[in-house]
Design a protein around this motif. Structure first.
Motif, PDB file in Angstrom:
ATOM      1  N   ILE A  65       0.759  -1.304   0.115  1.00  0.00           N
ATOM      2  CA  ILE A  65       0.014  -0.080  -0.115  1.00  0.00           C
ATOM      3  C   ILE A  65       0.764   1.335   0.065  1.00  0.00           C
ATOM      4  N   ILE A  66       2.085   1.163   0.871  1.00  0.00           N
ATOM      5  CA  ILE A  66       2.741   2.416   0.816  1.00  0.00           C
ATOM      6  C   ILE A  66       3.358   2.542  -0.681  1.00  0.00           C
ATOM      7  N   VAL A  67       3.824   1.443  -1.243  1.00  0.00           N
ATOM      8  CA  VAL A  67       4.483   1.601  -2.722  1.00  0.00           C
ATOM      9  C   VAL A  67       3.516   1.944  -3.499  1.00  0.00           C
ATOM     10  N   PHE A  68       2.087   1.655  -3.497  1.00  0.00           N
ATOM     11  CA  PHE A  68       1.036   2.068  -4.383  1.00  0.00           C
ATOM     12  C   PHE A  68       0.765   3.697  -4.133  1.00  0.00           C
ATOM     13  N   ALA A  69       0.771   4.106  -2.987  1.00  0.00           N
ATOM     14  CA  ALA A  69       0.326   5.629  -2.592  1.00  0.00           C
ATOM     15  C   ALA A  69       1.676   6.411  -3.207  1.00  0.00           C
ATOM     16  N   GLU A  70       2.890   5.944  -2.813  1.00  0.00           N
ATOM     17  CA  GLU A  70       4.203   6.820  -3.343  1.00  0.00           C
ATOM     18  C   GLU A  70       4.119   6.778  -5.001  1.00  0.00           C
ATOM     19  N   VAL A  71       3.913   5.482  -5.680  1.00  0.00           N
ATOM     20  CA  VAL A  71       3.892   5.773  -7.180  1.00  0.00           C
ATOM     21  C   VAL A  71       2.814   6.640  -7.596  1.00  0.00           C
ATOM     22  N   LEU A  72       1.568   6.498  -7.205  1.00  0.00           N
ATOM     23  CA  LEU A  72       0.477   7.147  -7.605  1.00  0.00           C
ATOM     24  C   LEU A  72       0.661   8.752  -7.327  1.00  0.00           C
ATOM     25  N   ASN A  73       1.376   9.030  -6.351  1.00  0.00           N
ATOM     26  CA  ASN A  73       1.633  10.459  -5.931  1.00  0.00           C
ATOM     27  C   ASN A  73       2.893  11.053  -6.603  1.00  0.00           C
ATOM     28  N   SER A  74       3.623  10.233  -7.357  1.00  0.00           N
ATOM     29  CA  SER A  74       4.774  10.622  -8.120  1.00  0.00           C
ATOM     30  C   SER A  74       4.504  11.536  -9.306  1.00  0.00           C
ATOM     31  N   ASN A  75       5.734  11.981  -9.984  1.00  0.00           N
ATOM     32  CA  ASN A  75       5.510  12.919 -11.105  1.00  0.00           C
ATOM     33  C   ASN A  75       5.772  12.026 -12.481  1.00  0.00           C
ATOM     34  N   ARG A  76       5.594  10.684 -12.192  1.00  0.00           N
ATOM     35  CA  ARG A  76       5.914   9.642 -13.305  1.00  0.00           C
ATOM     36  C   ARG A  76       4.811   9.911 -14.340  1.00  0.00           C
ATOM     37  N   PRO A  77       5.018   9.457 -15.488  1.00  0.00           N
ATOM     38  CA  PRO A  77       4.311   9.257 -16.837  1.00  0.00           C
ATOM     39  C   PRO A  77       3.051   8.308 -16.130  1.00  0.00           C
ATOM     40  N   VAL A  78       1.824   8.306 -16.695  1.00  0.00           N
ATOM     41  CA  VAL A  78       0.944   7.182 -16.306  1.00  0.00           C
ATOM     42  C   VAL A  78       1.165   6.018 -16.660  1.00  0.00           C
ATOM     43  N   PRO A  79       1.757   5.492 -17.840  1.00  0.00           N
ATOM     44  CA  PRO A  79       2.250   3.997 -18.307  1.00  0.00           C
ATOM     45  C   PRO A  79       3.153   3.697 -17.228  1.00  0.00           C
ATOM     46  N   ASN A  80       4.064   4.520 -16.851  1.00  0.00           N
ATOM     47  CA  ASN A  80       5.160   4.042 -15.790  1.00  0.00           C
ATOM     48  C   ASN A  80       4.245   3.619 -14.458  1.00  0.00           C
ATOM     49  N   LYS A  81       3.535   4.617 -14.127  1.00  0.00           N
ATOM     50  CA  LYS A  81       2.908   4.278 -12.878  1.00  0.00           C
ATOM     51  C   LYS A  81       1.942   2.974 -13.045  1.00  0.00           C
ATOM     52  N   VAL A  82       1.551   2.813 -14.021  1.00  0.00           N
ATOM     53  CA  VAL A  82       0.423   1.166 -14.222  1.00  0.00           C
ATOM     54  C   VAL A  82       1.540   0.349 -14.228  1.00  0.00           C
ATOM     55  N   LEU A  83       2.660   0.473 -14.836  1.00  0.00           N
ATOM     56  CA  LEU A  83       3.683  -0.657 -14.866  1.00  0.00           C
ATOM     57  C   LEU A  83       4.364  -1.036 -13.459  1.00  0.00           C
ATOM     58  N   TRP A  84       4.680   0.240 -12.765  1.00  0.00           N
ATOM     59  CA  TRP A  84       5.017  -0.292 -11.327  1.00  0.00           C
ATOM     60  C   TRP A  84       4.144  -0.783 -10.341  1.00  0.00           C
ATOM     61  N   CYS A  85       2.795  -0.400 -10.679  1.00  0.00           N
ATOM     62  CA  CYS A  85       1.698  -0.816  -9.762  1.00  0.00           C
ATOM     63  C   CYS A  85       1.278  -2.462 -10.299  1.00  0.00           C
ATOM     64  N   LEU A  86       1.217  -2.707 -11.265  1.00  0.00           N
ATOM     65  CA  LEU A  86       1.231  -3.720 -11.891  1.00  0.00           C
ATOM     66  C   LEU A  86       2.053  -4.907 -11.403  1.00  0.00           C
ATOM     67  N   LEU A  87       3.513  -4.370 -11.552  1.00  0.00           N
ATOM     68  CA  LEU A  87       4.649  -5.127 -10.887  1.00  0.00           C
ATOM     69  C   LEU A  87       4.534  -5.647  -9.453  1.00  0.00           C
ATOM     70  N   VAL A  88       4.072  -4.483  -8.605  1.00  0.00           N
ATOM     71  CA  VAL A  88       3.952  -4.897  -7.153  1.00  0.00           C
ATOM     72  C   VAL A  88       2.561  -5.457  -6.650  1.00  0.00           C
ATOM     73  N   PHE A  89       1.486  -5.318  -7.735  1.00  0.00           N
ATOM     74  CA  PHE A  89       0.375  -6.294  -7.385  1.00  0.00           C
ATOM     75  C   PHE A  89       0.614  -7.668  -8.005  1.00  0.00           C
ATOM     76  N   LEU A  90       1.254  -7.866  -8.975  1.00  0.00           N
ATOM     77  CA  LEU A  90       1.626  -9.454  -9.377  1.00  0.00           C
ATOM     78  C   LEU A  90       2.654 -10.021  -8.591  1.00  0.00           C
ATOM     79  N   PHE A  91       3.680  -9.419  -7.895  1.00  0.00           N
ATOM     80  CA  PHE A  91       4.425  -9.907  -7.268  1.00  0.00           C
ATOM     81  C   PHE A  91       4.904  -9.043  -5.966  1.00  0.00           C
ATOM     82  N   PRO A  92       4.152  -9.247  -5.075  1.00  0.00           N
ATOM     83  CA  PRO A  92       3.992  -8.326  -3.703  1.00  0.00           C
ATOM     84  C   PRO A  92       5.388  -8.107  -3.214  1.00  0.00           C
TER      85      PRO A  92
END
Length: 106
Positions: A52-79
């Motif tokens: 949850i901390i990683v999700f919040a940090e990724v979503l509040n960052s200034n990364r482009p949306v595709p990069n946010k989705v990839l990071w969240c997907l990585l953490v979701f599939l491999f916690p």
């Protein structure tokens, strides 16, 4: 130095999670196998909080949306592995929105 100690702590927690989540063989055959090998408990809760901390940090960052989705997907599939990979390779300081400080209100 602080980042290395945080990453070391994350690695230790993830290794503990692997050990705590492994099923324990029971010598008594009661036939009640509900929850056997499910793992979880305190270690699972710690992994959930870290995710949850990683999700919040990724979503509040200034990364482009595709990069946010990839990071969240990585953490979701491999916690556990996703949190470790994020901690090692995400370049968190560069993408932190609040790194520049507050802007003055005109």
């Amino acid at each position: 130095m602080m980042l290395q100690s945080i990453l070391s702590l994350l690695l230790q927690i993830s290794l503990f999670t692997f050990a705590a989540a492994s099923p324990v063989a029971s010598s008594s055959n009661t036939g009640n196998q509900i929850g056997f090998g499910a793992g979880g408990g305190v270690a699972g809760f710690i992994v959930l909080i870290l995710d949850i901390i990683v999700f919040a940090e990724v979503l509040n960052s200034n990364r482009p949306v595709p990069n946010k989705v990839l990071w969240c997907l990585l953490v979701f599939l491999f916690p556990i592995g996703g949190v470790i990979i994020y901690g090692l390779f995400s370049n968190r300081v560069e993408h932190n929105r609040s790194a520049g400080g507050y802007e003055a209100i005109p």
